[in-house]
Write a protein that holds these residues in place. Structure first.
Motif, PDB file in Angstrom:
ATOM      1  N   MET A  63       0.858  -1.190   0.000  1.00 51.03           N
ATOM      2  CA  MET A  63       0.000   0.000   0.000  1.00 51.03           C
ATOM      3  C   MET A  63       0.893   1.239   0.000  1.00 51.03           C
ATOM      4  N   THR A  64       0.621   2.120  -0.929  1.00 49.90           N
ATOM      5  CA  THR A  64       1.381   3.360  -0.990  1.00 49.90           C
ATOM      6  C   THR A  64       0.430   4.541  -1.050  1.00 49.90           C
ATOM      7  N   ARG A  65       0.862   5.607  -0.438  1.00 47.45           N
ATOM      8  CA  ARG A  65       0.103   6.857  -0.377  1.00 47.45           C
ATOM      9  C   ARG A  65      -0.130   7.397  -1.795  1.00 47.45           C
ATOM     10  N   CYS A  66      -1.199   8.148  -1.976  1.00 43.30           N
ATOM     11  CA  CYS A  66      -1.473   8.805  -3.253  1.00 43.30           C
ATOM     12  C   CYS A  66      -0.250   9.616  -3.669  1.00 43.30           C
ATOM     13  N   SER A  67       0.129   9.517  -4.927  1.00 43.30           N
ATOM     14  CA  SER A  67       1.381  10.128  -5.384  1.00 43.30           C
ATOM     15  C   SER A  67       1.341  11.652  -5.428  1.00 43.30           C
ATOM     16  N   TRP A  68       0.146  12.266  -5.501  1.00 45.63           N
ATOM     17  CA  TRP A  68       0.071  13.710  -5.693  1.00 45.63           C
ATOM     18  C   TRP A  68       0.673  14.511  -4.543  1.00 45.63           C
ATOM     19  N   CYS A  69       0.757  13.932  -3.361  1.00 48.27           N
ATOM     20  CA  CYS A  69       1.271  14.709  -2.228  1.00 48.27           C
ATOM     21  C   CYS A  69       2.788  14.682  -2.115  1.00 48.27           C
ATOM     22  N   GLY A  70       3.457  13.835  -2.903  1.00 47.31           N
ATOM     23  CA  GLY A  70       4.915  13.824  -2.883  1.00 47.31           C
ATOM     24  C   GLY A  70       5.470  13.523  -1.501  1.00 47.31           C
ATOM     25  N   THR A  71       6.554  14.218  -1.146  1.00 44.79           N
ATOM     26  CA  THR A  71       7.217  13.955   0.137  1.00 44.79           C
ATOM     27  C   THR A  71       7.276  15.178   1.051  1.00 44.79           C
ATOM     28  N   ASP A  72       6.743  16.311   0.598  1.00 43.46           N
ATOM     29  CA  ASP A  72       6.717  17.509   1.440  1.00 43.46           C
ATOM     30  C   ASP A  72       5.940  17.187   2.718  1.00 43.46           C
ATOM     31  N   PRO A  73       6.544  17.351   3.904  1.00 45.21           N
ATOM     32  CA  PRO A  73       5.861  16.970   5.152  1.00 45.21           C
ATOM     33  C   PRO A  73       4.497  17.648   5.344  1.00 45.21           C
ATOM     34  N   LEU A  74       4.356  18.899   4.929  1.00 46.36           N
ATOM     35  CA  LEU A  74       3.080  19.595   5.052  1.00 46.36           C
ATOM     36  C   LEU A  74       2.021  18.953   4.163  1.00 46.36           C
ATOM     37  N   TYR A  75       2.415  18.643   2.941  1.00 47.43           N
ATOM     38  CA  TYR A  75       1.504  18.011   1.987  1.00 47.43           C
ATOM     39  C   TYR A  75       1.134  16.598   2.435  1.00 47.43           C
ATOM     40  N   VAL A  76       2.118  15.853   2.940  1.00 46.56           N
ATOM     41  CA  VAL A  76       1.867  14.491   3.414  1.00 46.56           C
ATOM     42  C   VAL A  76       0.886  14.516   4.586  1.00 46.56           C
ATOM     43  N   ALA A  77       1.099  15.434   5.526  1.00 44.88           N
ATOM     44  CA  ALA A  77       0.186  15.540   6.674  1.00 44.88           C
ATOM     45  C   ALA A  77      -1.221  15.905   6.212  1.00 44.88           C
ATOM     46  N   TYR A  78      -1.309  16.815   5.259  1.00 45.79           N
ATOM     47  CA  TYR A  78      -2.623  17.196   4.719  1.00 45.79           C
ATOM     48  C   TYR A  78      -3.305  15.976   4.099  1.00 45.79           C
ATOM     49  N   HIS A  79      -2.575  15.216   3.297  1.00 42.84           N
ATOM     50  CA  HIS A  79      -3.113  14.006   2.680  1.00 42.84           C
ATOM     51  C   HIS A  79      -3.561  12.996   3.742  1.00 42.84           C
ATOM     52  N   ASP A  80      -2.709  12.785   4.742  1.00 39.85           N
ATOM     53  CA  ASP A  80      -2.947  11.735   5.730  1.00 39.85           C
ATOM     54  C   ASP A  80      -4.002  12.086   6.768  1.00 39.85           C
ATOM     55  N   GLU A  81      -4.236  13.386   6.986  1.00 43.05           N
ATOM     56  CA  GLU A  81      -5.130  13.777   8.078  1.00 43.05           C
ATOM     57  C   GLU A  81      -6.394  14.508   7.640  1.00 43.05           C
ATOM     58  N   GLU A  82      -6.361  15.185   6.506  1.00 51.30           N
ATOM     59  CA  GLU A  82      -7.495  16.032   6.131  1.00 51.30           C
ATOM     60  C   GLU A  82      -8.171  15.657   4.826  1.00 51.30           C
ATOM     61  N   TRP A  83      -7.379  15.481   3.764  1.00 46.56           N
ATOM     62  CA  TRP A  83      -7.922  15.361   2.424  1.00 46.56           C
ATOM     63  C   TRP A  83      -8.835  14.145   2.305  1.00 46.56           C
ATOM     64  N   GLY A  84     -10.040  14.386   1.873  1.00 50.16           N
ATOM     65  CA  GLY A  84     -10.986  13.304   1.663  1.00 50.16           C
ATOM     66  C   GLY A  84     -11.835  12.942   2.864  1.00 50.16           C
ATOM     67  N   VAL A  85     -11.543  13.527   4.012  1.00 47.82           N
ATOM     68  CA  VAL A  85     -12.337  13.243   5.212  1.00 47.82           C
ATOM     69  C   VAL A  85     -13.654  14.022   5.103  1.00 47.82           C
ATOM     70  N   PRO A  86     -14.798  13.344   5.225  1.00 41.69           N
ATOM     71  CA  PRO A  86     -16.078  14.046   5.092  1.00 41.69           C
ATOM     72  C   PRO A  86     -16.211  15.202   6.083  1.00 41.69           C
ATOM     73  N   GLU A  87     -16.443  16.390   5.540  1.00 35.61           N
ATOM     74  CA  GLU A  87     -16.566  17.620   6.325  1.00 35.61           C
ATOM     75  C   GLU A  87     -18.001  18.117   6.234  1.00 35.61           C
ATOM     76  N   CYS A  88     -18.634  18.324   7.381  1.00 34.41           N
ATOM     77  CA  CYS A  88     -20.021  18.818   7.400  1.00 34.41           C
ATOM     78  C   CYS A  88     -20.163  20.152   8.115  1.00 34.41           C
ATOM     79  N   ASP A  89     -19.092  20.633   8.735  1.00 27.62           N
ATOM     80  CA  ASP A  89     -19.158  21.919   9.421  1.00 27.62           C
ATOM     81  C   ASP A  89     -19.276  23.029   8.376  1.00 27.62           C
ATOM     82  N   PRO A  90     -20.335  23.834   8.430  1.00 26.46           N
ATOM     83  CA  PRO A  90     -20.539  24.842   7.377  1.00 26.46           C
ATOM     84  C   PRO A  90     -19.405  25.863   7.266  1.00 26.46           C
ATOM     85  N   ARG A  91     -18.853  26.304   8.391  1.00 22.77           N
ATOM     86  CA  ARG A  91     -17.774  27.276   8.338  1.00 22.77           C
ATOM     87  C   ARG A  91     -16.536  26.670   7.691  1.00 22.77           C
TER      88      ARG A  91
END
Length: 191
Positions: free
Chosen positions: A1-29
């Protein structure tokens, strides 16, 4: 299993991919913030916006729509002087207008339920195995884009809206070989 390639190796991008991107968000703000930031991304890379996100949050009053909706020309001018954000007059003015539109939608029908209605209230679970399979836009993003524009929003074309839908978990576009695909899919089911 390998992480989606679009985030590369930048630690900020990797953290965004691993923690935020794609997680269902329902908070209106939070949804409004992401829609605004995706609009600022137009013509730029997401990592550029991600690196400036804290500056955006500070400049735009924590993306508090009630505060941003009251901005006048002097406040817009102040934002245009901030080198920590993207200093684009049209995008800043669109954010102020978008805050006003957000408040109207939130009062009348709820911003989150309205946006989620374009995917039937549930995340679309795609099963792409390569980035080449991922569309730039879909019928759902096109419909949401048209509806946003009809309401008066700017910088919300179908491609920008699809990126927004991916980021906020309205669609699960993690590659099937990425560990986050199954994790996000479970979060969607638990939602």
């Amino acid at each position: 299993m390998t992480r989606c390639s679009w985030c590369g190796t930048d630690p900020l991008y990797v953290a965004y991919h691993d923690e935020e991107w794609g997680v269902p968000e329902c908070d209106p703000r939070a949804l409004w913030e992401k829609l605004v930031l995706d609009g600022f991304q137009a013509g730029l890379s997401w990592i550029t916006i991600l690196r400036k996100r804290d500056n955006f949050r500070q400049e735009f009053d924590g993306f508090d729509p009630e505060r941003v909706a009251t901005w006048d020309e002097a406040r817009i001018q102040r934002a245009l002087q901030n080198p920590g954000i993207i200093r684009h007059r049209g995008k800043i003015a669109a954010t102020v207008k978008g805050a006003q539109l957000f408040l109207d939608i939130e009062e009348k029908e709820g911003f989150s339920p309205w946006l989620w209605s374009f995917v039937g209230g549930q995340p679309i679970q795609n099963r792409f195995s390569s980035m080449a399979e991922v569309p730039a836009a879909t019928p759902e993003s096109t419909a949401m884009s048209k509806a946003l524009k009809k309401r008066g929003f700017n910088f919300c074309g179908p491609v920008i809206v699809y990126a927004f839908m991916q980021a906020t978990g309205m669609v699960n576009d993690h590659m099937t070989g990425c560990p986050r695909h199954a994790q996000v899919s479970r979060q969607s089911a638990d939602g």
